[in-house]
Design an enzyme around this catalytic site. Structure first.
Site, mmCIF file in Angstrom:
data_model
loop_
_atom_site.group_PDB
_atom_site.id
_atom_site.type_symbol
_atom_site.label_atom_id
_atom_site.label_comp_id
_atom_site.label_asym_id
_atom_site.label_seq_id
_atom_site.Cartn_x
_atom_site.Cartn_y
_atom_site.Cartn_z
ATOM 1 N N ASP A 192 -8.901 -2.446 -10.605
ATOM 2 C CA ASP A 192 -9.864 -3.137 -9.746
ATOM 3 C C ASP A 192 -9.796 -2.692 -8.298
ATOM 4 O OD1 ASP A 192 -11.000 -4.752 -11.709
ATOM 5 O OD2 ASP A 192 -9.211 -5.991 -11.713
ATOM 6 N N HIS A 194 0.122 -6.225 -12.048
ATOM 7 C CA HIS A 194 -0.455 -6.425 -13.370
ATOM 8 C C HIS A 194 0.592 -7.081 -14.254
ATOM 9 C CE1 HIS A 194 -2.532 -5.595 -17.150
ATOM 10 N NE2 HIS A 194 -3.608 -5.487 -16.405
#
Ligand code: CMC
Length: 433
Positions: free
Chosen positions: A368, A310
């Protein structure tokens, strides 16, 4: 030695000109250097591709501490909201700054519930799409078209019209998303039902058929509500920044949200949940995980492990921690104990968390990684995963758009560049080229 310097008194000297650099402090998080007059004072721009060090706005909605893995909405930790709140309550919080009192909650929930139907003419719009159209393509088109169906709420300078368009978008986006799904199946569209919660209604519109009574499982509805909460907002990410930049020109809110949906579609952003499932299927069996992990580590191979890493989190994504627990609950409820994809996912998580490459680069599973697995278990096809993300994130986009419109320092978004093209040259006639 270059002729520029940043002194300890926070002054920048460039080409003999001097500028004082003021810093601005927020309530938490790093301070920012105010460079608004950099070009007019020193004649230079800053260079920050991907905006890793650039604050583009002032915001009081969401705070992330990526090093510690903290995510707060209006100060409230995401895990507390996921466990104790509901999606519409979080929506109210994001939009208004505080948790609603009882009458405010009732008024808001009522207003959203009674805006869930879409203009009947919108149905014809769907018929123009191919049956195999990706539902995100339909979302971009239909949401963009809303401005032509609801022109009475497109005046961005009128607070009442802004309120109506905001509520319309949050209310109608699940209906629009469910219609995109039903269209791909060739099944009739389901009208919303006002006695259901936001999450229940979405499940009903997606999975109910006129021929049968659809029973909503409370655990599935609760997991859906959690998924929506966990995706509701995430600070100045690519799609939110897209919404803000589109809105900064004065574009109508429906058009801005359509721009956000387009940005969300990419596999590095919202499209990652779909990509995770495709990757797990491609891996196929646990014994092939090493091969894929090695591919992800190979500098000469563009392959990345979807669902890992991320831009902001350099620690476990707090949303992933909640989602991981919910994932096991849902699979347990549905009796999916030996799902091969889940088995691969769990093993992949273990291997990656213990691998030096992933540890060194602080690549943890993100939200996700798990959301795709839950959504698959609920019966959603992979190409609907990003659509669900868009349904949830609409709240964040709308809240951020409203904040931007009412920000007195807001100006049209217009980054500058480091030009590396040709310098001036004379046009050459075709016969002489
Ligand atoms: N697998 C393997 N290596 C990776 C991965 C990954 N998933 N992610 C980053 N790296 C490596 C990358 O190669 C780079 O290595 P080096 O320094 O040797 O060049 C280093 O880690 C830093 O990566 P980066 O591309 O500079 O980081 P970024 O902040 O620009 O990218 C990211 C963040 C999310 C786009 C990236 O981690 C990625 O592509 N992940 C996979 C896609 C994904 O899961 N996206 C969902 C993000 S969460 C949901 C959302 O907020 O939208």
């Amino acid at each position: 030695m270059s002729n520029d310097s940043l002194s300890d008194k926070n002054k920048i000297v460039f080409n003999g000109k001097e500028m004082e650099l003021n810093t601005l402090s927020g309530t938490v998080g790093p301070s920012v250097v105010d460079i608004r007059s950099l070009y007019s004072d020193l004649g230079i721009f800053t260079y920050d591709p991907g905006y890793g060090s650039t604050g583009s706005c002032e915001s009081g909605i969401t705070f992330i501490d990526g090093e510690k893995g903290v995510l707060l909405h209006r100060g409230y930790p995401i895990d507390q909201l996921a466990e104790r709140s509901s999606f519409l309550e979080v929506a109210y919080l994001l939009l208004n700054g505080d948790l609603p009192k009882k009458p405010e909650k009732e008024e808001f929930e009522n207003a959203i519930t009674y805006h869930t139907m879409v203009h009947e003419q919108l149905i014809n719009f769907y018929r123009g799409f191919r049956r195999d159209a990706h539902p995100m393509a339909i979302m971009v088109g239909v949401v963009g078209a809303l401005s032509s169906f609801y022109p009475d709420s497109t005046n961005i300078n009128d607070p009442y019209e802004r309120l109506v368009s905001s509520r319309r978008m949050i209310a109608k986006i699940p209906t629009i998303a469910a219609m995109a799904y039903k269209y791909s199946l060739g099944q009739p569209f389901n009208y919303p039902q006002n006695d259901l919660t936001y999450a229940e209604n979405f499940l009903h519109m997606c999975f109910s058929v006129p021929a049968e009574k659809y029973k909503i499982d409370p655990i599935i509805a609760s997991a859906m509500d959690k998924i929506l909460i966990l995706h509701a907002d995430h600070e100045q990410n690519a799609s939110t920044s897209t919404v803000r930049i589109a809105g900064s020109s004065g574009a109508n809110p429906f058009a801005c949200i359509a721009a956000g949906i387009a940005s969300l579609w990419g596999p590095a952003h919202g499209g990652a949940n779909e990509a995770v499932l495709k990757m797990l299927s491609e891996i196929g069996t646990v014994d092939r995980i090493d091969e894929f992990v090695n591919k992800a580590k190979d500098k000469n191979d563009p392959f990345r492990l979807f669902g890992f890493g991320h831009r902001v989190y350099k620690n476990y994504d707090p949303r992933a921690a909640v989602m991981r627990v919910s994932c096991h609950e849902v699979l347990g409820l549905l009796g999916i104990k030996n799902d091969p994809l889940l088995e691969i996912a769990m093993e992949l998580e273990k291997i990656a968390l213990n691998d030096d490459y992933f540890i060194e680069k602080k690549l943890y599973p993100n939200v996700d990684f798990y959301s795709g697995i839950i959504l698959k278990a609920m019966g959603f096809p992979t190409d609907m995963f990003t659509v669900l993300f868009a349904v949830a994130r609409t709240v964040g986009w709308v809240a951020q758009w409203n904040e931007m419109i009412t920000d007195p320092v807001q100006r049209i978004g217009r980054p500058r560049q480091l030009y590396t093209g040709n310098t001036i040259r004379d046009f050459v006639e075709l016969k002489n080229r």
